[in-house]
Design an enzyme around this catalytic site. Structure first.
Site, PDB file in Angstrom:
ATOM      1  CB  CYS A  29      -0.874   0.077   1.155  1.00 43.19           C
ATOM      2  SG  CYS A  29      -1.710  -1.550   1.699  1.00 43.19           S
ATOM      3  NE  ARG A  63       0.552  -9.635   6.113  1.00 45.41           N
ATOM      4  CZ  ARG A  63      -0.483  -9.836   5.920  1.00 45.41           C
ATOM      5  NH1 ARG A  63      -1.530 -10.844   6.110  1.00 45.41           N
ATOM      6  NH2 ARG A  63      -1.163  -9.132   4.964  1.00 45.41           N
ATOM      7  CG  HIS A  95      -6.415  -1.228   0.615  1.00 42.55           C
ATOM      8  ND1 HIS A  95      -5.038  -1.335   0.730  1.00 42.55           N
ATOM      9  CD2 HIS A  95      -7.016  -0.283   1.290  1.00 42.55           C
ATOM     10  CE1 HIS A  95      -4.851  -0.017   1.526  1.00 42.55           C
ATOM     11  NE2 HIS A  95      -5.798   0.506   1.759  1.00 42.55           N
ATOM     12  CG  HIS A 145      -3.487  -0.577  -3.199  1.00 46.62           C
ATOM     13  ND1 HIS A 145      -2.347  -1.417  -3.542  1.00 46.62           N
ATOM     14  CD2 HIS A 145      -3.746  -0.530  -2.029  1.00 46.62           C
ATOM     15  CE1 HIS A 145      -1.993  -2.031  -2.271  1.00 46.62           C
ATOM     16  NE2 HIS A 145      -3.022  -1.383  -1.452  1.00 46.62           N
ATOM     17  CD  GLN A 161      -2.485  -9.717   0.055  1.00 47.62           C
ATOM     18  OE1 GLN A 161      -2.239 -10.549   1.113  1.00 47.62           O
ATOM     19  NE2 GLN A 161      -2.984  -8.584   0.288  1.00 47.62           N
ATOM     20  CE  LYS A 213     -12.462  -6.262   7.381  1.00 48.72           C
ATOM     21  NZ  LYS A 213     -11.180  -7.369   7.792  1.00 48.72           N
ATOM     22  CG  ASP A 257      -1.497  -6.078  -2.052  1.00 44.87           C
ATOM     23  OD1 ASP A 257      -0.687  -5.890  -1.302  1.00 44.87           O
ATOM     24  OD2 ASP A 257      -2.744  -6.537  -1.600  1.00 44.87           O
TER      25      ASP A 257
END
Length: 638
Positions: free
Chosen positions: A329, A358, A505, A380, A376, A459, A378
């Site tokens: 992000c 992580r 996201h 945006h 991932q 979300k 991802d």
């Protein structure tokens, strides 16, 4: 017509009339030493081929090969190559291998083995494989620079994320901007020509003769060549001093993109350095046009941490990343913020398959479903408030299309404002209404989870179950008001006033590794045809049909299908068919005398369904149709 001219006209006919204008002067013809050096190389190569053939005929002994998994194979000294062994093991391995390690030393796939050997095959997934791939690519740039610019080559090493090549054009000569597109095109044509890399062992005297016109190489010979011989690689018109190993041929490289030319000093002479990075991807899609202005944005002055912008394909495969990070992000926010934005650019959609990290506790780790390092999908989306509902609908439609292909049903949940939320309540209300409206129009059942949203926005969570009934939260669609605020993201509205965007996201697969684990358990080893690593195996009835079976295999592979060949004469036909079914090959093509004479195949499925005799060409075409439509039951629809 000389040797170089004949080869060049044969391989690159389009270059006969290619004239590059710089300062109203055409680029000069290649230097005379290029043809002389190539002629000498061909003479030495012919002598080496004759010498090795004589040695193979004289010794003709069997050697023992041990593979990485402990498998044993026989080979013939000075005759069998690692590539031939890879073909015997499996066609996918032969297609993905870039080089080998023989008794711990790097080795060309086409170089004959000499003694008993322990062999490990290298693919692009390994660090060593990447180095071979990129170093071979640098040879392509060197060949193009010699042809177009008359460059004197210095060095062309691989780097951690690509490669470059140093060469000398003269004290007053640089690589001009107009020359870069032409140089790039020659690189691409050279790669497409599938020129083989040929390894030659030459004596010191022969090396000095080959590179008599190159002071860089002569200096390297003087300093680095301590033994009686050293290796030289020929590839098309290029002849270069190099330890190797290399790819089998330049056709394995794929696409090349020339980014820029730089001026540098390397050691004892001035050289001009174009930097070339490989853009070979697992899939060919999109347009590979690079805009240097938007290539990188810096996180902060002096931080030294670059963030790749859209269009940057300087790493390969595309899932490589420039830095370890726990999330994508902030990087995408930096890309948005690094220059002024207009309402005309919205919605701005950015995606990243980069590796994330992580600090999971060791006790919580579990196979592919929970890892410390994962990828991932991802994305945006930066949009205006009035664009929010349409973008959410687009995300939901995309999510459904992907899950249908993968064969998953899913459940949606809307999580709303928690007690410790940040931001303006009016923005939360508007965002929640947009999400709810999009869900109602989407038509799939959904639940409401009041107060379960993130502190930065509401979300939509996407849940699915694996084969054991365990729930997994994979995809997600989250709204975010805080990151645009904290990164001071703005765009100019049509009226000219600044406005803050809304950030969405979006992840469809979530963790790619987790999704792969769920999918693997769901399939139970029986992958759908479009996703299967074992699509077809060709099984000849007897040794008389092996040639036709191999021809069928080659036709399937040429069509882009994963196909193996089972010629194990130690097993009966029924045992080989049963083995293929247990391996979960989607289809077995059995060929006997009748099929050979009529150029057909007898088709069976992994579930032991006998589909009968089919024309080979028609069978391949049907497989391609089933693969392209991504049906889950190709065996039933064949």
């Amino acid at each position: 017509m000389g040797l170089y001219q004949r080869w060049r006209r044969l391989r690159f006919p389009g270059l006969q009339t290619c004239r590059l204008r710089t300062d109203r002067k055409a680029v000069r013809t290649p230097p005379h030493w290029l043809a002389e050096r190539l002629s000498l190389f061909e003479e030495l190569w012919a002598a080496q081929v004759k010498r090795l053939a004589s040695m193979a005929q004289k010794e003709h002994r069997t050697i023992k090969i041990t593979l990485a998994g402990g498998q044993k194979m026989d080979a013939v000294a000075w005759n069998t190559t690692p590539y031939q062994l890879a073909q015997q093991i499996s066609s996918p391995l032969a297609g993905t291998a870039v080089a080998a390690q023989v008794n711990g030393e790097p080795y060309d796939l086409e170089r004959p083995l000499e003694t008993d050997s322990d062999i490990r095959f290298l693919t692009f997934d390994s660090t060593e494989g990447k180095a071979v791939f990129w170093h071979s690519s640098s040879h392509v740039l060197g060949a193009a620079a010699e042809q177009l610019l008359g460059a004197i080559l210095c060095q062309g090493p691989s780097t951690e994320c690509g490669f470059y090549h140093d060469f000398f054009l003269g004290k007053e000569r640089t690589v001009r901007g107009l020359e870069l597109p032409v140089l790039e095109r020659i690189c691409q044509e050279f790669a497409a020509a599938a020129q083989p890399f040929r390894r030659l062992e030459a004596s010191q005297d022969e090396l000095r003769q080959l590179f008599k016109d190159n002071p860089f190489k002569l200096r390297l010979i003087e300093k680095k060549v301590t033994g009686p011989t050293a290796t030289v690689y020929g590839c098309g018109t290029l002849v270069d001093l190099c330890r190797g190993p290399h790819l089998r041929h330049t056709g394995q490289i794929g696409g090349l993109k020339l980014l820029t030319a730089e001026y540098t000093r390397r050691g004892f002479l001035e050289v001009k350095t174009p930097t070339l990075f490989s853009t070979k991807l697992w899939e060919q899609s999109g347009h590979w046009e690079h805009y240097w202005e938007d290539m990188f944005a810096l996180q902060s002055p002096g931080s030294g941490r670059p963030v790749s912008n859209p269009g940057d394909h300087s790493t390969s495969p595309p899932t490589d990343t420039l830095a370890l990070k726990p999330m994508n992000c902030p990087a995408h926010c930096l890309m948005f913020a690094h220059r002024p934005r207009s309402w005309r650019e919205l919605p701005l959609r950015l995606a990243d398959f980069g590796a994330l990290h992580r600090a999971e506790a060791s006790g919580s780790l579990g196979g592919l479903t929970r890892l410390r390092c994962f990828q991932q999908d991802d994305a945006h989306i930066f949009c205006a408030l009035d664009q929010l509902e349409a973008e959410i609908r687009g995300c939901l439609d995309f999510l459904r299309s992907v899950y249908i292909v993968l064969g998953f049903s899913f459940h949606l949940a809307l999580s709303t404002r928690p007690s410790g939320f940040l931001g303006e309540p009016c923005h939360w209300d508007q965002a929640e209404q947009a999400l709810q409206q999009a869900l109602e129009e989407f038509g799939e059942p959904w639940d409401l989870n009041p107060g379960d949203g993130a502190f930065y926005g509401p979300k939509i969570d996407v849940h699915l179950q694996d084969a054991l009934g365990r729930p997994h939260q994979c995809g997600t669609i989250q709204l975010d008001f805080q990151l645009p605020l904290r990164f001071n993201l703005q765009y100019k509205r049509q009226a000219g006033t600044p406005e803050r965007p809304v950030l969405i996201h979006r992840a469809v697969l979530g963790s790619v590794e987790r999704m792969l684990g769920v999918l693997a358990e769901s399939c139970g080893g029986k992958w759908p045809l479009w996703l299967s690593p074992f699509q077809v195996v060709v099984i000849p009835v007897g040794t008389e049909q092996e040639e036709y079976a191999r021809e069928a295999q080659q036709s399937l592979q040429a069509a882009g299908l994963a196909c193996d060949l089972d010629t194990d004469c130690g097993l009966t036909l029924s045992r080989r068919v049963r083995r293929a079914q247990l391996t979960h090959y989607n289809f077995q093509f059995v060929v006997g005398q009748k099929e050979q004479s009529e150029r057909t195949v007898n088709v069976r499925t992994r579930d032991n369904r006998r589909l009968g005799e089919r024309d080979l060409t028609e069978a391949i075409q049907r497989l391609l149709e089933l693969q392209s439509t991504r049906v889950p039951n190709a065996e039933e629809m064949f």
